[in-house]
Design a protein around this motif. Structure first.
Motif, PDB file in Angstrom:
ATOM      1  N   HIS A 202       0.841  -1.203   0.000  1.00 15.69           N
ATOM      2  CA  HIS A 202       0.000   0.000   0.000  1.00 15.69           C
ATOM      3  C   HIS A 202       0.873   1.249   0.000  1.00 15.69           C
ATOM      4  CE1 HIS A 202      -3.409   2.640   1.205  1.00 15.69           C
ATOM      5  NE2 HIS A 202      -2.474   3.247   1.936  1.00 15.69           N
ATOM      6  N   ALA A 203       1.900   1.261   0.857  1.00 14.83           N
ATOM      7  CA  ALA A 203       2.785   2.419   0.940  1.00 14.83           C
ATOM      8  C   ALA A 203       3.502   2.665  -0.384  1.00 14.83           C
ATOM      9  CB  ALA A 203       3.797   2.223   2.064  1.00 14.83           C
ATOM     10  N   VAL A 204       3.956   1.596  -1.042  1.00 12.40           N
ATOM     11  CA  VAL A 204       4.637   1.751  -2.335  1.00 12.40           C
ATOM     12  C   VAL A 204       3.676   2.324  -3.367  1.00 12.40           C
ATOM     13  CG1 VAL A 204       5.761   0.549  -4.245  1.00 12.40           C
ATOM     14  CG2 VAL A 204       6.320  -0.069  -1.888  1.00 12.40           C
ATOM     15  N   ARG A 205       2.458   1.815  -3.421  1.00 15.85           N
ATOM     16  CA  ARG A 205       1.486   2.322  -4.395  1.00 15.85           C
ATOM     17  C   ARG A 205       1.208   3.806  -4.160  1.00 15.85           C
ATOM     18  NH1 ARG A 205      -1.449  -2.580  -2.864  1.00 15.85           N
ATOM     19  NH2 ARG A 205      -0.951  -4.242  -4.363  1.00 15.85           N
ATOM     20  N   GLU A 206       1.096   4.205  -2.882  1.00 13.59           N
ATOM     21  CA  GLU A 206       0.870   5.617  -2.576  1.00 13.59           C
ATOM     22  C   GLU A 206       2.054   6.473  -3.015  1.00 13.59           C
ATOM     23  OE1 GLU A 206      -1.986   7.164  -1.015  1.00 13.59           O
ATOM     24  OE2 GLU A 206      -2.711   5.257  -1.834  1.00 13.59           O
ATOM     25  N   ALA A 207       3.268   5.984  -2.813  1.00 12.48           N
ATOM     26  CA  ALA A 207       4.464   6.734  -3.206  1.00 12.48           C
ATOM     27  C   ALA A 207       4.568   6.838  -4.730  1.00 12.48           C
ATOM     28  CB  ALA A 207       5.706   6.067  -2.631  1.00 12.48           C
TER      29      ALA A 207
ATOM     30  N   TRP B  77       5.070   1.211 -11.324  1.00 16.63           N
ATOM     31  CA  TRP B  77       6.003   0.232 -10.756  1.00 16.63           C
ATOM     32  C   TRP B  77       6.946  -0.313 -11.829  1.00 16.63           C
ATOM     33  CZ3 TRP B  77       8.504  -1.363  -6.783  1.00 16.63           C
ATOM     34  CH2 TRP B  77       8.984  -2.674  -6.676  1.00 16.63           C
ATOM     35  N   SER B  78       6.465  -0.429 -13.044  1.00 12.75           N
ATOM     36  CA  SER B  78       7.293  -0.952 -14.135  1.00 12.75           C
ATOM     37  C   SER B  78       8.458  -0.032 -14.482  1.00 12.75           C
ATOM     38  CB  SER B  78       6.437  -1.193 -15.379  1.00 12.75           C
ATOM     39  OG  SER B  78       5.817   0.015 -15.793  1.00 12.75           O
ATOM     40  N   GLN B  79       8.402   1.230 -14.058  1.00 15.30           N
ATOM     41  CA  GLN B  79       9.486   2.174 -14.326  1.00 15.30           C
ATOM     42  C   GLN B  79      10.590   2.122 -13.274  1.00 15.30           C
ATOM     43  OE1 GLN B  79       6.267   5.455 -14.959  1.00 15.30           O
ATOM     44  NE2 GLN B  79       8.146   6.284 -15.835  1.00 15.30           N
ATOM     45  N   VAL B  80      10.347   1.414 -12.165  1.00 16.46           N
ATOM     46  CA  VAL B  80      11.314   1.351 -11.073  1.00 16.46           C
ATOM     47  C   VAL B  80      12.455   0.418 -11.459  1.00 16.46           C
ATOM     48  CG1 VAL B  80      11.661   0.694  -8.664  1.00 16.46           C
ATOM     49  CG2 VAL B  80       9.553   1.875  -9.370  1.00 16.46           C
ATOM     50  N   GLY B  81      13.688   0.923 -11.359  1.00 17.74           N
ATOM     51  CA  GLY B  81      14.857   0.154 -11.788  1.00 17.74           C
ATOM     52  C   GLY B  81      15.610  -0.528 -10.681  1.00 17.74           C
ATOM     53  N   VAL B  82      15.339  -0.169  -9.423  1.00 20.04           N
ATOM     54  CA  VAL B  82      16.003  -0.811  -8.286  1.00 20.04           C
ATOM     55  C   VAL B  82      15.169  -0.561  -7.039  1.00 20.04           C
ATOM     56  CG1 VAL B  82      17.431   1.219  -7.702  1.00 20.04           C
ATOM     57  CG2 VAL B  82      18.224  -1.077  -7.076  1.00 20.04           C
TER      58      VAL B  82
ATOM     59  N   ASN C 248       9.970 -11.183   3.849  1.00 17.83           N
ATOM     60  CA  ASN C 248      10.950 -10.545   2.971  1.00 17.83           C
ATOM     61  C   ASN C 248      10.320  -9.425   2.151  1.00 17.83           C
ATOM     62  OD1 ASN C 248      12.921 -12.290   3.836  1.00 17.83           O
ATOM     63  ND2 ASN C 248      12.702 -13.695   2.106  1.00 17.83           N
ATOM     64  N   ALA C 249      11.047  -8.314   2.053  1.00 20.75           N
ATOM     65  CA  ALA C 249      10.524  -7.182   1.295  1.00 20.75           C
ATOM     66  C   ALA C 249      10.441  -7.470  -0.195  1.00 20.75           C
ATOM     67  CB  ALA C 249      11.397  -5.951   1.544  1.00 20.75           C
ATOM     68  N   ASP C 250      11.360  -8.285  -0.725  1.00 18.97           N
ATOM     69  CA  ASP C 250      11.327  -8.538  -2.165  1.00 18.97           C
ATOM     70  C   ASP C 250      10.080  -9.312  -2.574  1.00 18.97           C
ATOM     71  OD1 ASP C 250      12.226 -10.928  -0.984  1.00 18.97           O
ATOM     72  OD2 ASP C 250      13.323 -11.514  -2.786  1.00 18.97           O
ATOM     73  N   ALA C 251       9.398  -9.924  -1.604  1.00 15.44           N
ATOM     74  CA  ALA C 251       8.138 -10.606  -1.914  1.00 15.44           C
ATOM     75  C   ALA C 251       7.021  -9.622  -2.252  1.00 15.44           C
ATOM     76  CB  ALA C 251       7.713 -11.490  -0.741  1.00 15.44           C
ATOM     77  N   LEU C 252       7.251  -8.322  -2.055  1.00 16.25           N
ATOM     78  CA  LEU C 252       6.265  -7.328  -2.473  1.00 16.25           C
ATOM     79  C   LEU C 252       6.025  -7.383  -3.980  1.00 16.25           C
ATOM     80  CD1 LEU C 252       7.211  -4.130  -0.389  1.00 16.25           C
ATOM     81  CD2 LEU C 252       5.426  -5.809   0.071  1.00 16.25           C
ATOM     82  N   GLY C 253       6.994  -7.936  -4.712  1.00 20.59           N
ATOM     83  CA  GLY C 253       6.804  -8.095  -6.151  1.00 20.59           C
ATOM     84  C   GLY C 253       5.565  -8.906  -6.482  1.00 20.59           C
ATOM     85  N   ASN C 254       5.188  -9.835  -5.601  1.00 20.08           N
ATOM     86  CA  ASN C 254       3.978 -10.624  -5.837  1.00 20.08           C
ATOM     87  C   ASN C 254       2.729  -9.757  -5.811  1.00 20.08           C
ATOM     88  OD1 ASN C 254       5.501 -12.998  -5.888  1.00 20.08           O
ATOM     89  ND2 ASN C 254       5.330 -13.267  -3.668  1.00 20.08           N
ATOM     90  N   LEU C 255       2.786  -8.646  -5.050  1.00 16.26           N
ATOM     91  CA  LEU C 255       1.637  -7.758  -4.915  1.00 16.26           C
ATOM     92  C   LEU C 255       1.700  -6.572  -5.863  1.00 16.26           C
ATOM     93  CD1 LEU C 255       1.533  -7.697  -1.002  1.00 16.26           C
ATOM     94  CD2 LEU C 255       0.109  -9.059  -2.524  1.00 16.26           C
ATOM     95  N   LEU C 256       2.919  -6.143  -6.210  1.00 15.69           N
ATOM     96  CA  LEU C 256       3.085  -4.951  -7.042  1.00 15.69           C
ATOM     97  C   LEU C 256       3.269  -5.285  -8.515  1.00 15.69           C
ATOM     98  CD1 LEU C 256       5.568  -3.077  -4.673  1.00 15.69           C
ATOM     99  CD2 LEU C 256       3.159  -2.510  -5.039  1.00 15.69           C
ATOM    100  N   GLY C 257       3.773  -6.466  -8.805  1.00 14.10           N
ATOM    101  CA  GLY C 257       4.029  -6.868 -10.192  1.00 14.10           C
ATOM    102  C   GLY C 257       5.416  -7.460 -10.323  1.00 14.10           C
TER     103      GLY C 257
END
Length: 383
Positions: free
Chosen positions: A29-34, A42-47, A57-66
């Motif tokens: 949710h926080a990432v989507r708001e940012a 999200w597809s424009q984020v390079g790192v 694990n934070a990298d598992a956010l990819g399952n929710l964000l793409g």
């Protein structure tokens, strides 16, 4: 601006307790708001760098964000996790690895005090058997010693907490939004004296995220970039007395907060008197007292006068923890440091509402501190 990096988007999931949502969902949710704030996908984020202590694990956010293939690095640095993630994203952008990066932190802690195991921190069982693994005990011991050395009374501890809850009452996303009176704090249940119930923060839940890019390109995305002038992380030296230190050295070394702060001021080319709004780690009232001096904002022993004079209030010359800090917001470990940065960004943008520091500050400062002696400092400038 040379190699400067800018914050172009901020996002927060309110702190506190959110039944029915996992820590990862709050982080997403926080990432989507940012991302929405920055106007990027999200597809424009390079790192990306992110962390959590108890929520996966934070990298598992990819399952929710793409699942975009983005390099996503997990960060684990105690209470300094957010500050460490931010410093890592900045270094990656400065290296040319990506144009846009995300720093994210989130957590969902069980109720009650943290319960770390000695062996996970390189200690033997005796350290836990003495009660020192319970951080309330450690911080009370350190605070008592500091107050004795510098002639500070319990009054200062009460005033730190009173201001925190007063500011938290003005903060829509804070957990504790009830202003507490002096007597209510001073007479609250003893936990580890001199620290009482309302002088401690609580483990909590929440998420916080930032979107960053090279300052050269920031105006493509926003007309109100926040320039990161310094983002520094340091660990302890031999002889500094920190969380999970098994003993006191005969000669005490500077705390990691001191070395991180000095390095950040040097890198940014500014000094404590230039800062217009400040966020300091306040897991308890005593820690904030110590950190005011360790970050260079006063001499040791001057804190009591600053608090009584109103200097640390929103309208004072050293406004500290304008959103109520950890005391009012709670501390989801992975998110807490980035929550600080988001508050300073809101202040520098002039978007802090009832808690806005007068005169639209130009420079802001954030500081996090965690076990086993890790400190991260960030200095931000309105673009």
């Amino acid at each position: 601006m040379n190699n400067d990096v800018a914050i172009i988007g901020i996002g927060l999931h309110p702190f506190g307790r959110t039944d029915g949502l996992s820590g990862q969902q709050q982080g997403a949710h926080a990432v989507r708001e940012a991302l929405k704030d920055a106007g990027v996908a999200w597809s424009q984020v390079g790192v990306a760098y992110g962390g959590s202590q108890d929520a996966g694990n934070a990298d598992a956010l990819g399952n929710l964000l793409g699942l975009t293939g983005v390099p996503f690095v997990n960060v684990a640095n105690g209470c300094a996790t957010g500050g460490s993630a931010l410093a890592s994203v900045i270094a990656a952008i400065q290296s040319g690895m990506a144009e846009i990066g995300v720093a994210v932190g989130f957590d969902k802690h069980p109720r009650g005090a943290f319960n770390p195991r000695p062996r996970d921190w390189g200690l033997e069982d005796w350290y836990g058997e003495t009660g020192m693994m319970l951080t309330t005990q450690f911080f009370a011991l350190k605070t008592r010693r500091y107050m004795f050395e510098h002639g500070i009374t319990d009054d200062a501890l009460v005033r730190v907490a009173q201001r925190a809850f007063r500011n938290g009452a003005l903060t829509p996303h804070a957990w504790r939004r009830r202003e507490l009176g002096y007597a209510e704090i001073a007479e609250s249940m003893p936990v580890n004296l001199p620290l009482r119930k309302y002088m401690f923060c609580n483990p909590a839940e929440g998420g916080a995220a930032l979107v960053l890019c090279s300052a050269r390109h920031a105006r493509k995305y926003t007309d109100r970039p926040i320039i990161v002038k310094a983002a520094v992380m340091r660990t302890r030296h031999h002889g500094s007395f920190e969380v999970f230190s098994p003993g006191l050295a005969a000669e005490q070394a500077p705390a990691p907060t001191v070395t991180a702060s000095r390095a950040a001021f040097e890198l940014a080319g500014v000094g404590p008197r230039d800062i217009g709004v400040i966020q300091l780690q306040d897991t308890d009232s005593g820690s904030e007292l110590i950190h005011i001096a360790e970050n260079g904002f006063c001499e040791h022993g001057e804190q009591a006068h600053l608090l009584r004079s109103g200097a640390t209030e929103i309208g004072g010359r050293l406004p500290i923890n304008t959103d109520g800090g950890c005391l009012a917001n709670g501390e989801p470990v992975g998110a807490s440091g980035l929550r600080q940065v988001i508050e300073v960004c809101a202040q520098l943008r002039g978007q802090a509402g009832q808690r806005q520091v007068p005169g639209r500050p130009r420079l802001g400062y954030t500081h996090v501190y965690g076990a086993p002696g890790v400190s991260a400092v960030c200095i931000l400038q309105a673009g």
